[in-house]
Design a protein around this motif. Structure first.
Motif, PDB file in Angstrom:
ATOM      1  N   PHE A  77       0.847  -1.195   0.000  1.00 45.85           N
ATOM      2  CA  PHE A  77       0.000   0.000   0.000  1.00 45.85           C
ATOM      3  C   PHE A  77       0.883   1.245   0.000  1.00 45.85           C
ATOM      4  CE2 PHE A  77       0.891  -0.779   4.406  1.00 45.85           C
ATOM      5  CZ  PHE A  77       0.817   0.437   5.077  1.00 45.85           C
ATOM      6  N   ASP A  78       0.236   2.426  -0.017  1.00 49.09           N
ATOM      7  CA  ASP A  78       0.969   3.669  -0.252  1.00 49.09           C
ATOM      8  C   ASP A  78       1.081   4.599   0.952  1.00 49.09           C
ATOM      9  OD1 ASP A  78       1.405   3.534  -3.290  1.00 49.09           O
ATOM     10  OD2 ASP A  78      -0.751   3.159  -3.080  1.00 49.09           O
ATOM     11  N   HIS A  79       0.016   4.713   1.749  1.00 45.69           N
ATOM     12  CA  HIS A  79       0.034   5.691   2.849  1.00 45.69           C
ATOM     13  C   HIS A  79      -0.635   5.106   4.090  1.00 45.69           C
ATOM     14  CE1 HIS A  79       1.349   8.835   0.099  1.00 45.69           C
ATOM     15  NE2 HIS A  79       0.353   8.502  -0.716  1.00 45.69           N
ATOM     16  N   LEU A  80      -0.100   5.502   5.258  1.00 49.98           N
ATOM     17  CA  LEU A  80      -0.609   5.029   6.544  1.00 49.98           C
ATOM     18  C   LEU A  80      -0.913   6.213   7.451  1.00 49.98           C
ATOM     19  CD1 LEU A  80      -1.038   2.730   8.694  1.00 49.98           C
ATOM     20  CD2 LEU A  80       1.403   2.968   9.229  1.00 49.98           C
ATOM     21  N   PHE A  81      -2.031   6.126   8.171  1.00 51.03           N
ATOM     22  CA  PHE A  81      -2.394   7.095   9.215  1.00 51.03           C
ATOM     23  C   PHE A  81      -2.840   6.307  10.431  1.00 51.03           C
ATOM     24  CE2 PHE A  81      -5.757  10.361  10.698  1.00 51.03           C
ATOM     25  CZ  PHE A  81      -4.854  10.983  11.543  1.00 51.03           C
ATOM     26  N   THR A  82      -2.380   6.721  11.628  1.00 54.46           N
ATOM     27  CA  THR A  82      -2.583   5.915  12.837  1.00 54.46           C
ATOM     28  C   THR A  82      -3.233   6.699  13.979  1.00 54.46           C
ATOM     29  OG1 THR A  82      -0.310   6.450  13.523  1.00 54.46           O
ATOM     30  CG2 THR A  82      -0.640   4.391  12.305  1.00 54.46           C
ATOM     31  N   PRO A  83      -4.444   7.208  13.813  1.00 54.44           N
ATOM     32  CA  PRO A  83      -5.071   7.984  14.883  1.00 54.44           C
ATOM     33  C   PRO A  83      -5.702   7.150  15.995  1.00 54.44           C
ATOM     34  CG  PRO A  83      -6.548   7.875  13.025  1.00 54.44           C
ATOM     35  CD  PRO A  83      -5.266   7.202  12.585  1.00 54.44           C
ATOM     36  N   SER A 102      -1.346   5.752  28.392  1.00 56.35           N
ATOM     37  CA  SER A 102      -1.071   6.554  27.201  1.00 56.35           C
ATOM     38  C   SER A 102      -0.066   5.859  26.291  1.00 56.35           C
ATOM     39  CB  SER A 102      -0.546   7.933  27.595  1.00 56.35           C
ATOM     40  OG  SER A 102      -1.532   8.675  28.274  1.00 56.35           O
ATOM     41  N   PHE A 103       0.976   5.300  26.891  1.00 62.45           N
ATOM     42  CA  PHE A 103       1.981   4.619  26.077  1.00 62.45           C
ATOM     43  C   PHE A 103       1.440   3.294  25.539  1.00 62.45           C
ATOM     44  CE2 PHE A 103       4.669   7.735  27.983  1.00 62.45           C
ATOM     45  CZ  PHE A 103       5.674   7.954  27.046  1.00 62.45           C
ATOM     46  N   GLU A 104       0.704   2.567  26.364  1.00 62.21           N
ATOM     47  CA  GLU A 104       0.179   1.277  25.919  1.00 62.21           C
ATOM     48  C   GLU A 104      -0.950   1.422  24.905  1.00 62.21           C
ATOM     49  OE1 GLU A 104      -0.850  -0.620  29.576  1.00 62.21           O
ATOM     50  OE2 GLU A 104       1.212  -1.252  29.993  1.00 62.21           O
ATOM     51  N   GLY A 105      -1.699   2.518  25.001  1.00 63.20           N
ATOM     52  CA  GLY A 105      -2.840   2.701  24.108  1.00 63.20           C
ATOM     53  C   GLY A 105      -2.622   3.655  22.960  1.00 63.20           C
ATOM     54  N   LYS A 106      -1.475   4.406  22.968  1.00 62.15           N
ATOM     55  CA  LYS A 106      -1.252   5.394  21.911  1.00 62.15           C
ATOM     56  C   LYS A 106       0.145   5.316  21.300  1.00 62.15           C
ATOM     57  CE  LYS A 106      -1.996  10.270  20.776  1.00 62.15           C
ATOM     58  NZ  LYS A 106      -2.476  11.583  21.240  1.00 62.15           N
ATOM     59  N   PHE A 107       1.193   5.211  22.124  1.00 62.95           N
ATOM     60  CA  PHE A 107       2.547   5.183  21.587  1.00 62.95           C
ATOM     61  C   PHE A 107       2.898   3.838  20.958  1.00 62.95           C
ATOM     62  CE2 PHE A 107       7.059   4.224  21.868  1.00 62.95           C
ATOM     63  CZ  PHE A 107       7.619   5.321  21.223  1.00 62.95           C
ATOM     64  N   TRP A 108       2.827   2.758  21.757  1.00 63.12           N
ATOM     65  CA  TRP A 108       3.241   1.452  21.245  1.00 63.12           C
ATOM     66  C   TRP A 108       2.387   0.970  20.081  1.00 63.12           C
ATOM     67  CZ3 TRP A 108       7.941   0.424  21.927  1.00 63.12           C
ATOM     68  CH2 TRP A 108       8.595   0.736  23.115  1.00 63.12           C
ATOM     69  N   PRO A 109       1.076   1.215  20.058  1.00 64.46           N
ATOM     70  CA  PRO A 109       0.305   0.823  18.865  1.00 64.46           C
ATOM     71  C   PRO A 109       0.811   1.472  17.577  1.00 64.46           C
ATOM     72  CG  PRO A 109      -1.181   1.174  20.691  1.00 64.46           C
ATOM     73  CD  PRO A 109       0.168   1.651  21.154  1.00 64.46           C
ATOM     74  N   GLN A 110       1.236   2.739  17.668  1.00 64.48           N
ATOM     75  CA  GLN A 110       1.754   3.411  16.477  1.00 64.48           C
ATOM     76  C   GLN A 110       3.158   2.916  16.131  1.00 64.48           C
ATOM     77  OE1 GLN A 110       0.305   7.574  15.732  1.00 64.48           O
ATOM     78  NE2 GLN A 110       0.183   7.607  17.985  1.00 64.48           N
ATOM     79  N   TYR A 111       3.962   2.699  17.145  1.00 61.23           N
ATOM     80  CA  TYR A 111       5.312   2.167  16.938  1.00 61.23           C
ATOM     81  C   TYR A 111       5.261   0.833  16.201  1.00 61.23           C
ATOM     82  CZ  TYR A 111      10.032   0.512  18.180  1.00 61.23           C
ATOM     83  OH  TYR A 111      11.316   0.035  18.151  1.00 61.23           O
ATOM     84  N   GLY A 125       5.815   6.337  -0.696  1.00 64.79           N
ATOM     85  CA  GLY A 125       4.673   6.528   0.191  1.00 64.79           C
ATOM     86  C   GLY A 125       5.027   7.273   1.459  1.00 64.79           C
ATOM     87  N   SER A 126       4.087   7.243   2.420  1.00 65.21           N
ATOM     88  CA  SER A 126       4.294   8.028   3.629  1.00 65.21           C
ATOM     89  C   SER A 126       3.516   7.460   4.804  1.00 65.21           C
ATOM     90  CB  SER A 126       3.865   9.477   3.401  1.00 65.21           C
ATOM     91  OG  SER A 126       2.448   9.567   3.291  1.00 65.21           O
ATOM     92  N   ILE A 127       3.914   7.922   5.990  1.00 65.63           N
ATOM     93  CA  ILE A 127       3.274   7.573   7.250  1.00 65.63           C
ATOM     94  C   ILE A 127       2.938   8.868   7.981  1.00 65.63           C
ATOM     95  CG2 ILE A 127       3.622   6.495   9.509  1.00 65.63           C
ATOM     96  CD1 ILE A 127       5.757   4.702   8.052  1.00 65.63           C
ATOM     97  N   VAL A 128       1.736   8.943   8.526  1.00 75.20           N
ATOM     98  CA  VAL A 128       1.366  10.058   9.401  1.00 75.20           C
ATOM     99  C   VAL A 128       0.984   9.494  10.761  1.00 75.20           C
ATOM    100  CG1 VAL A 128      -0.147  12.028   9.791  1.00 75.20           C
ATOM    101  CG2 VAL A 128       0.584  11.474   7.464  1.00 75.20           C
ATOM    102  N   LEU A 129       1.785   9.812  11.758  1.00 74.59           N
ATOM    103  CA  LEU A 129       1.479   9.461  13.139  1.00 74.59           C
ATOM    104  C   LEU A 129       0.619  10.563  13.750  1.00 74.59           C
ATOM    105  CD1 LEU A 129       5.070   8.382  14.266  1.00 74.59           C
ATOM    106  CD2 LEU A 129       3.271   6.927  13.317  1.00 74.59           C
ATOM    107  N   MET A 130       0.006  10.279  14.898  1.00 71.98           N
ATOM    108  CA  MET A 130      -0.782  11.316  15.564  1.00 71.98           C
ATOM    109  C   MET A 130      -0.371  11.461  17.022  1.00 71.98           C
ATOM    110  SD  MET A 130      -4.813  12.279  15.399  1.00 71.98           S
ATOM    111  CE  MET A 130      -5.539  11.448  16.798  1.00 71.98           C
ATOM    112  N   SER A 131      -0.016  12.685  17.392  1.00 71.59           N
ATOM    113  CA  SER A 131       0.264  13.008  18.791  1.00 71.59           C
ATOM    114  C   SER A 131      -0.853  13.908  19.295  1.00 71.59           C
ATOM    115  CB  SER A 131       1.652  13.647  18.929  1.00 71.59           C
ATOM    116  OG  SER A 131       1.724  14.870  18.225  1.00 71.59           O
ATOM    117  N   GLY A 132      -0.527  15.060  19.864  1.00 77.14           N
ATOM    118  CA  GLY A 132      -1.527  15.991  20.352  1.00 77.14           C
ATOM    119  C   GLY A 132      -0.835  17.218  20.923  1.00 77.14           C
ATOM    120  N   ALA A 133      -1.495  18.368  20.848  1.00 77.23           N
ATOM    121  CA  ALA A 133      -0.879  19.629  21.259  1.00 77.23           C
ATOM    122  C   ALA A 133      -0.517  19.667  22.738  1.00 77.23           C
ATOM    123  CB  ALA A 133      -1.811  20.792  20.917  1.00 77.23           C
ATOM    124  N   PHE A 134      -1.031  18.714  23.517  1.00 74.81           N
ATOM    125  CA  PHE A 134      -0.677  18.584  24.926  1.00 74.81           C
ATOM    126  C   PHE A 134       0.828  18.383  25.097  1.00 74.81           C
ATOM    127  CE2 PHE A 134      -1.432  17.042  29.296  1.00 74.81           C
ATOM    128  CZ  PHE A 134      -2.585  17.735  29.650  1.00 74.81           C
TER     129      PHE A 134
END
Length: 237
Positions: A77-83, A102-111, A125-134
């Motif tokens: 495939f070409d592009h990934l987004f992990t929200p 936060s790490f078990e439910g947001k960081f490691w799943p994206q990693y 292609g490309s990857i877009v990860l999602m963090s947050g302004a926090f």
């Protein structure tokens, strides 16, 4: 710089920002695979989009082996987004389960998503990860969540180097208006009102506005290692 005839994977694509990104990608002519834990929500999202270019696959992104098998099934495939993320906020005095969530439910799943996706990603292609302004402007009572978002932004930079020429970027939104139910909905309404006072534009964001940023990061072929902050001016207000 469009998505026509591209194949896109969105983990967390049945609702909110992920769903908005899926809709926008289909409009541009992409084939989209949406993944999430709830089969019911996935099928509902697929029906709303109403396109034969959408495929729904159930996935618990907190389980590494499921992620591995998921990408084996998806193939090239070409592009990934992990929200897709699930976590609980709490102060430094919180129980360890809250601190780790936060790490078990947001960081490691994206990693792990990147780890198992990268062999199948197009070199253009490309990857877009999602963090947050926090990550940039934390509030009281969310130390581990702020640290998690900061870690994701650092991960994006490191992966941009390691996986080149595959591009890796991060989108870091502020508070976004999403559907909630019951008591969570009432708390969310209070959070919306508070956020209006904390950002320059004086309003919360819409999922479509963040999806617009994701599509930019997917399609701009000279952007990598960057973090975008579509937050209405939260981090500098």
């Amino acid at each position: 710089m469009l998505l026509k005839d591209k194949r896109v994977v969105i983990i967390g694509g049945s609702a909110g920002i992920g769903f908005a990104a899926a809709q926008a990608a289909v409009v541009q002519g992409a084939s989209v695979i949406i993944a999430g834990r709830s089969a019911e929500k996935l099928e509902k999202a697929k029906a709303i989009i109403g396109s034969d270019k959408v495929e729904a696959i159930q996935l618990d992104n907190r389980v590494e082996e499921e992620i591995k098998l998921f990408f084996e099934k998806v193939g090239p495939f070409d592009h990934l987004f992990t929200p897709g993320a699930s976590y609980v906020l709490g102060p430094i005095t919180s129980d360890s389960d809250i601190a780790k969530s936060s790490f078990e439910g947001k960081f490691w799943p994206q990693y792990f998503a990147v780890k198992y996706a990268s062999p199948y990603l197009s070199k253009s292609g490309s990857i877009v990860l999602m963090s947050g302004a926090f990550s940039q402007r934390p509030l009281n009572g969310g130390a581990s969540y702020a640290a998690c978002n900061g870690a994701i932004e650092s991960l994006g930079k490191a992966l941009a180097v390691e996986l080149s020429p595959i591009r890796v970027n991060v989108v870091s939104p502020g508070t976004i208006r999403t559907a909630r139910e019951g008591a969570a909905q009432e708390k969310r309404k209070r959070d919306y009102e508070a956020y209006k006072e904390m950002c320059a534009l004086g309003r919360v964001g819409q999922p479509e506005e963040i999806a617009h940023s994701v599509l930019y990061l997917w399609t701009n072929t000279y952007t990598t290692g960057s973090t975008l902050f579509p937050d209405g001016g939260y981090i500098f207000s």
